[in-house]
Design an enzyme around this catalytic site. Structure first.
Site, PDB file in Angstrom:
ATOM      1  N   ARG A  41       0.848  -1.208   0.000  1.00 23.65           N
ATOM      2  CA  ARG A  41       0.000   0.000   0.000  1.00 23.65           C
ATOM      3  C   ARG A  41       0.877   1.249   0.000  1.00 23.65           C
ATOM      4  O   ARG A  41       0.568   2.250  -0.636  1.00 23.65           O
ATOM      5  CB  ARG A  41      -0.944   0.021   1.212  1.00 23.65           C
ATOM      6  CG  ARG A  41      -1.631   1.377   1.379  1.00 23.65           C
ATOM      7  CD  ARG A  41      -2.908   1.359   2.213  1.00 23.65           C
ATOM      8  NE  ARG A  41      -2.812   0.574   3.424  1.00 23.65           N
ATOM      9  CZ  ARG A  41      -2.112   0.943   4.519  1.00 23.65           C
ATOM     10  NH1 ARG A  41      -1.446   2.080   4.548  1.00 23.65           N
ATOM     11  NH2 ARG A  41      -2.088   0.165   5.577  1.00 23.65           N
ATOM     12  N   TYR A  93     -17.018  15.655 -16.231  1.00 22.46           N
ATOM     13  CA  TYR A  93     -17.176  14.210 -16.176  1.00 22.46           C
ATOM     14  C   TYR A  93     -18.258  13.833 -15.155  1.00 22.46           C
ATOM     15  O   TYR A  93     -18.284  14.397 -14.051  1.00 22.46           O
ATOM     16  CB  TYR A  93     -15.828  13.569 -15.806  1.00 22.46           C
ATOM     17  CG  TYR A  93     -15.924  12.085 -15.681  1.00 22.46           C
ATOM     18  CD1 TYR A  93     -16.150  11.298 -16.811  1.00 22.46           C
ATOM     19  CD2 TYR A  93     -15.829  11.458 -14.453  1.00 22.46           C
ATOM     20  CE1 TYR A  93     -16.266   9.919 -16.698  1.00 22.46           C
ATOM     21  CE2 TYR A  93     -15.939  10.084 -14.334  1.00 22.46           C
ATOM     22  CZ  TYR A  93     -16.170   9.326 -15.464  1.00 22.46           C
ATOM     23  OH  TYR A  93     -16.292   7.974 -15.345  1.00 22.46           O
ATOM     24  N   LYS A 195      -8.283   5.281 -19.347  1.00 23.06           N
ATOM     25  CA  LYS A 195      -8.489   5.686 -20.733  1.00 23.06           C
ATOM     26  C   LYS A 195      -7.188   5.494 -21.517  1.00 23.06           C
ATOM     27  O   LYS A 195      -6.572   4.460 -21.429  1.00 23.06           O
ATOM     28  CB  LYS A 195      -8.995   7.134 -20.768  1.00 23.06           C
ATOM     29  CG  LYS A 195     -10.058   7.441 -19.712  1.00 23.06           C
ATOM     30  CD  LYS A 195     -11.363   6.679 -19.925  1.00 23.06           C
ATOM     31  CE  LYS A 195     -12.284   6.689 -18.706  1.00 23.06           C
ATOM     32  NZ  LYS A 195     -12.617   8.009 -18.179  1.00 23.06           N
TER      33      LYS A 195
HETATM   34  C1  LIG Z   1     -13.111   8.361 -16.862  1.00 26.27           C
HETATM   35  C2  LIG Z   1     -12.834   9.708 -16.368  1.00 26.27           C
HETATM   36  C3  LIG Z   1     -12.639   9.943 -14.997  1.00 26.27           C
HETATM   37  C4  LIG Z   1     -12.759   8.874 -13.957  1.00 26.27           C
HETATM   38  O1  LIG Z   1     -11.855   7.844 -14.151  1.00 26.27           O
HETATM   39  P1  LIG Z   1     -12.102   6.333 -13.636  1.00 26.27           P
HETATM   40  O2  LIG Z   1     -10.838   5.667 -13.974  1.00 26.27           O
HETATM   41  O3  LIG Z   1     -13.294   5.814 -14.376  1.00 26.27           O
HETATM   42  O4  LIG Z   1     -12.384   6.411 -12.176  1.00 26.27           O
HETATM   43  C5  LIG Z   1     -12.331  11.229 -14.602  1.00 26.27           C
HETATM   44  N1  LIG Z   1     -12.254  12.240 -15.488  1.00 26.27           N
HETATM   45  C6  LIG Z   1     -12.453  12.056 -16.805  1.00 26.27           C
HETATM   46  C7  LIG Z   1     -12.339  13.206 -17.736  1.00 26.27           C
HETATM   47  C8  LIG Z   1     -12.748  10.776 -17.293  1.00 26.27           C
HETATM   48  O5  LIG Z   1     -12.964  10.612 -18.590  1.00 26.27           O
END
Ligand SMILES: *Cc1c(COP(=O)(O)O)cnc(C)c1O
Length: 407
Positions: A41, A93, A195
């Site tokens: 952790r 978001y 992403k």
């Molecule tokens: C997907 C996304 C998030 C959150 O990310 P996670 O990995 O799904 O928790 C935050 N900001 C933006 C712009 C995103 O596209």
């Protein structure tokens, strides 16, 4: 000790790829002396290797990886103490919107959604906080998702800094290979690495990057205290994904550019949003604040959104697509199409969505790295099928209405 080609962590066998240290705990040689790593952790060599690469990519002082993008967002927002104010945009978001609206108030932090294209409104919100002696943060996303509005990050950051506010930029849509928020004046850069950064839709991860030691220390302390660091296997997958970041962005950028131009010329499309199109209202700002490291066409980002004026048609198009999965998220190797108002942004109440200019018929396209022509052909075919389907439905409805009138 030897360090097989990945510098920051030692590996006696000199593996050419960073090894996966899949362990929760590490042995102490001497119980009175903490070793370099004692518990995952708090620290793990696979994570250290990942974070060294993130630092190199962002060109910054420190980067921290988190279990999800939302863990990164909430930790960054956590820099604002109780009594403070977070100023965010109207098109943010969905998960961030939910966090600001429904969790922050319980922590004694207020949030305000302001039209960030209106500098006077942003200044007024931050001046108000300052006059009241309240710590503030300006939380930015550019391009926004799914409306794909582009904000002038440099001037907004300067405006906020002049008023003593922290600036955080969620750059998930662009990645630091194309846009570097810290160089534009942000204190913290936020990424959902779920992403593009990890890029294969098989990991959830988040990243925070910063240059200020005090900020980095606070963020790292919170991450350890809250237990939100990225586990080793995810770090390892993330490292593998990073190797192809530039190649993936380049192809996805080519695909997005070609798709935006096809949609722009399509008779059934009412409006297209893509920052790489010369007709985008802030195309020049986008070009001024992005880098062409992964190819000129990556500078518009990889997301395209469009409207058809008819939610039935938008739905039919998305359902007729064969090479685009109907899924939330973006930035993977495969292509996705979605109706944000029913999917990723459904947690934002309808009245608020409408006030923020998110129409139900908005379609978001996130191309992957497939062959460009395959994607274009699929879109053209899907529009043909969808248009025919809607026409048949309309004719049937008209016929039924006629029958009813006769009866
Ligand atoms: C997907 C996304 C998030 C959150 O990310 P996670 O990995 O799904 O928790 C935050 N900001 C933006 C712009 C995103 O596209």
């Amino acid at each position: 000790m030897a360090s097989g080609g990945h510098g920051c962590v030692s590996d006696p066998y000199e593996a050419s790829v960073v090894p996966l240290w899949q362990t929760s705990t590490f042995c102490f040689e001497d119980p009175t002396h903490a070793p370099e790593y004692d518990y995952t952790r708090s620290g793990n060599p696979t994570r250290t290797a990942l974070e060294h690469q993130l630092v190199a990519l962002e060109g910054c002082r420190g980067s921290l990886s988190f279990v999800t993008g939302m863990a990164a967002v909430s930790t960054a927002v956590g820099l604002v103490p109780a009594g403070g104010l977070v100023v965010a945009g109207l098109d943010i978001y969905g998960g961030t919107s939910r966090y600001l609206d429904r969790v922050l108030p319980e922590l004694g932090v207020e949030s305000a959604n302001v039209d960030l294209s209106d500098a006077a409104a942003v200044a007024a919100a931050l001046d108000g906080a300052r006059a009241a002696g309240r710590p503030a943060m300006l939380l930015l996303e550019s391009p926004t998702n799914p409306r794909l509005d582009v904000l002038d990050l440099r001037s907004l950051a300067a405006l906020a800094k002049a008023r003593g506010a922290l600036v955080a930029v969620d750059g998930s849509v662009m990645t630091p290979a194309v846009q570097r928020p810290l160089e534009l004046g942000a204190d913290v850069a936020i990424y959902s690495a779920t992403k593009h950064l990890s890029g294969h839709s098989d990991v959830t991860a988040g990243v925070l990057s910063a240059n200020d030691d005090e900020i980095l220390r606070k963020l790292a302390f919170r991450r350890n205290a809250q237990g939100t660091a990225l586990p080793p296997f995810e770090c390892w997958l993330f490292l593998r994904g990073l190797k192809t970041l530039e190649l993936r962005l380049a192809r996805a950028g080519d695909n997005a550019d070609a798709i935006a131009r096809l949609l722009d010329a399509h008779p059934l499309v009412r409006s297209v949003r893509y920052p790489g199109l010369e007709s985008h209202p802030n195309h020049d700002v986008q070009m001024a604040q992005t880098l062409a490291l992964a190819g000129e066409k990556t500078r518009g980002g990889t997301l395209v959104s469009f409207t058809t004026g008819d939610v039935r048609l938008s739905r039919a198009v998305v359902m007729a697509l064969e090479r685009f999965s109907c899924a939330v998220s973006f930035g993977g190797t495969g292509s996705y199409a979605s109706l944000p108002c029913y999917m990723s942004h459904a947690s934002i109440p309808k009245e608020i969505r409408e006030a923020r200019g998110l129409p139900d018929d908005l379609v978001r396209i996130s191309p992957g790295i497939e062959n460009t022509q395959d994607l274009l052909d699929d879109l053209t075919r899907a529009f043909d099928i969808a248009a025919k389907q809607i026409q048949e439905e309309d004719e049937k409805a008209k016929e039924a209405e006629k029958q009813q009138r006769v009866a």
